[in-house]
Write a protein that holds these residues in place. Structure first.
Motif, PDB file in Angstrom:
ATOM      1  N   THR A 140       9.680   1.781 -13.604  1.00  0.00           N
ATOM      2  CA  THR A 140       8.917   0.709 -12.554  1.00  0.00           C
ATOM      3  C   THR A 140       8.775  -0.168 -13.094  1.00  0.00           C
ATOM      4  O   THR A 140       9.059  -1.204 -12.564  1.00  0.00           O
ATOM      5  CB  THR A 140       7.575   1.380 -12.345  1.00  0.00           C
ATOM      6  N   LEU A 141       8.385  -0.710 -14.066  1.00  0.00           N
ATOM      7  CA  LEU A 141       8.145  -2.291 -14.045  1.00  0.00           C
ATOM      8  C   LEU A 141       9.342  -2.986 -14.705  1.00  0.00           C
ATOM      9  O   LEU A 141       9.756  -3.922 -13.585  1.00  0.00           O
ATOM     10  CB  LEU A 141       8.172  -2.817 -15.887  1.00  0.00           C
ATOM     11  N   LEU A 164       0.389  -1.183   0.212  1.00  0.00           N
ATOM     12  CA  LEU A 164       0.126   0.198   0.321  1.00  0.00           C
ATOM     13  C   LEU A 164       1.208   1.515   0.448  1.00  0.00           C
ATOM     14  O   LEU A 164       0.553   2.551  -0.408  1.00  0.00           O
ATOM     15  CB  LEU A 164      -0.479   0.350   1.302  1.00  0.00           C
ATOM     16  N   ILE A 165       2.555   1.256   0.544  1.00  0.00           N
ATOM     17  CA  ILE A 165       3.029   2.276   0.681  1.00  0.00           C
ATOM     18  C   ILE A 165       4.065   2.550  -0.081  1.00  0.00           C
ATOM     19  O   ILE A 165       4.765   3.141  -0.573  1.00  0.00           O
ATOM     20  CB  ILE A 165       2.814   2.293   2.024  1.00  0.00           C
ATOM     21  N   PHE A 166       4.365   0.995  -0.219  1.00  0.00           N
ATOM     22  CA  PHE A 166       6.033   0.631  -1.174  1.00  0.00           C
ATOM     23  C   PHE A 166       5.986   1.641  -2.319  1.00  0.00           C
ATOM     24  O   PHE A 166       6.787   2.204  -2.652  1.00  0.00           O
ATOM     25  CB  PHE A 166       6.418  -0.527  -0.434  1.00  0.00           C
ATOM     26  N   PRO A 167       5.181   1.219  -3.323  1.00  0.00           N
ATOM     27  CA  PRO A 167       5.522   1.928  -4.605  1.00  0.00           C
ATOM     28  C   PRO A 167       4.813   2.994  -4.503  1.00  0.00           C
ATOM     29  O   PRO A 167       5.624   3.627  -5.892  1.00  0.00           O
ATOM     30  CB  PRO A 167       3.593   0.739  -5.144  1.00  0.00           C
ATOM     31  N   VAL A 168       4.834   3.788  -3.702  1.00  0.00           N
ATOM     32  CA  VAL A 168       5.103   5.759  -3.484  1.00  0.00           C
ATOM     33  C   VAL A 168       6.231   5.826  -3.650  1.00  0.00           C
ATOM     34  O   VAL A 168       7.137   7.683  -4.281  1.00  0.00           O
ATOM     35  CB  VAL A 168       4.074   6.226  -1.512  1.00  0.00           C
ATOM     36  N   VAL A 227       0.960  -6.049  -8.486  1.00  0.00           N
ATOM     37  CA  VAL A 227       0.602  -5.051  -8.508  1.00  0.00           C
ATOM     38  C   VAL A 227       1.464  -3.930  -7.677  1.00  0.00           C
ATOM     39  O   VAL A 227       0.589  -2.653  -7.908  1.00  0.00           O
ATOM     40  CB  VAL A 227      -0.250  -5.980  -6.891  1.00  0.00           C
ATOM     41  N   LYS A 228       2.056  -4.380  -7.391  1.00  0.00           N
ATOM     42  CA  LYS A 228       3.283  -2.217  -7.703  1.00  0.00           C
ATOM     43  C   LYS A 228       3.666  -1.934  -8.532  1.00  0.00           C
ATOM     44  O   LYS A 228       3.457  -0.782  -9.017  1.00  0.00           O
ATOM     45  CB  LYS A 228       4.944  -2.804  -6.862  1.00  0.00           C
TER      46      LYS A 228
END
Length: 223
Positions: A153-154, A47-51, A188-189
């Motif tokens: 990001t990928l 919920l937060i790491f991708p930020v 997901v990320k």
């Protein structure tokens, strides 16, 4: 927010750095909890790491690769400090009337193998994300921001998920389960990043204006 509180560093830059480090440390604590999302079992850190990747994209895009590299190392050092502080708190004797040591250890007492996996995945993913975004910026002539952010990001999240799952669970989980979990986290990320693309555009545009950088060209961020 373009006023510089210290020579060479704008308040916007310092805010972004603070958000990046906060996301990193909070995600490492939140990762202890497993959550169920649409039938998928994922660490709550999803919920937060991708930020942190979104912020890393903004750093590289607006302030340049050198600044992004320094912030990534800063995040790494801050994470080590947090881990050391948790370890010290765990080692200190508890007050006689305090009976939550087991719960405290369960949340903050990560095993050395998991810590190594987390550190290795972070460094590999974040640095590759920054390098790929900078490379794509040169390749596209500064156009197609969405291609650069999603593309970097990928690659970065793929390395992050692959390194973490391999280092943390190789020999513990069956190969099929390990690969499946890594791919699920990666998708997901990366999906999170794609959905956040409009926000990335807004932040990059705002910073380019307030930091006085035309066309995304970076200004000086001192070493």
């Amino acid at each position: 927010m373009s006023r510089s509180p210290s020579p060479g560093y704008s308040s916007s830059f310092l805010l972004i750095v603070a958000l990046f480090v906060t996301c990193l440390i909070v995600s490492n604590v939140a990762a202890v909890k497993l959550i169920m999302v649409g039938g998928l079992v994922l660490p709550a850190a999803v919920l937060i790491f991708p930020v942190s990747y979104i912020i890393g994209d903004v750093l590289t895009e607006v302030y340049g690769l050198d600044a992004a590299r320094r912030v990534i190392w800063l995040g790494f050092l801050c994470n080590i400090l947090a881990v050391a502080a948790f370890a010290l708190a765990l080692a200190l004797p508890a007050a006689p009337f305090w009976h939550d040591q087991a719960a405290f250890e369960a949340i903050l007492g990560a095993t050395p193998r998991l810590l190594l996996a987390s550190f290795a995945a972070y460094l590999a993913g974040e640095f590759v994300n920054a390098y790929v975004l900078a490379w794509l910026k040169g390749l596209t002539g500064g156009r197609l921001l969405w291609v650069r952010t999603i593309g970097s990001t990928l690659v970065g999240q793929f390395l992050d998920s692959a390194v973490f799952m391999t280092v943390a669970f190789a020999g513990v989980l069956p190969a099929e389960a390990l690969v499946g979990a890594a791919v699920t986290q990666w998708l997901v990320k990366s999906g999170f990043e794609a959905l956040a693309t409009p926000l990335t555009y807004l932040v990059v545009g705002y910073l380019n204006r307030t930091e006085g950088r035309a066309g995304g060209r970076t200004g000086r961020v001192p070493a």
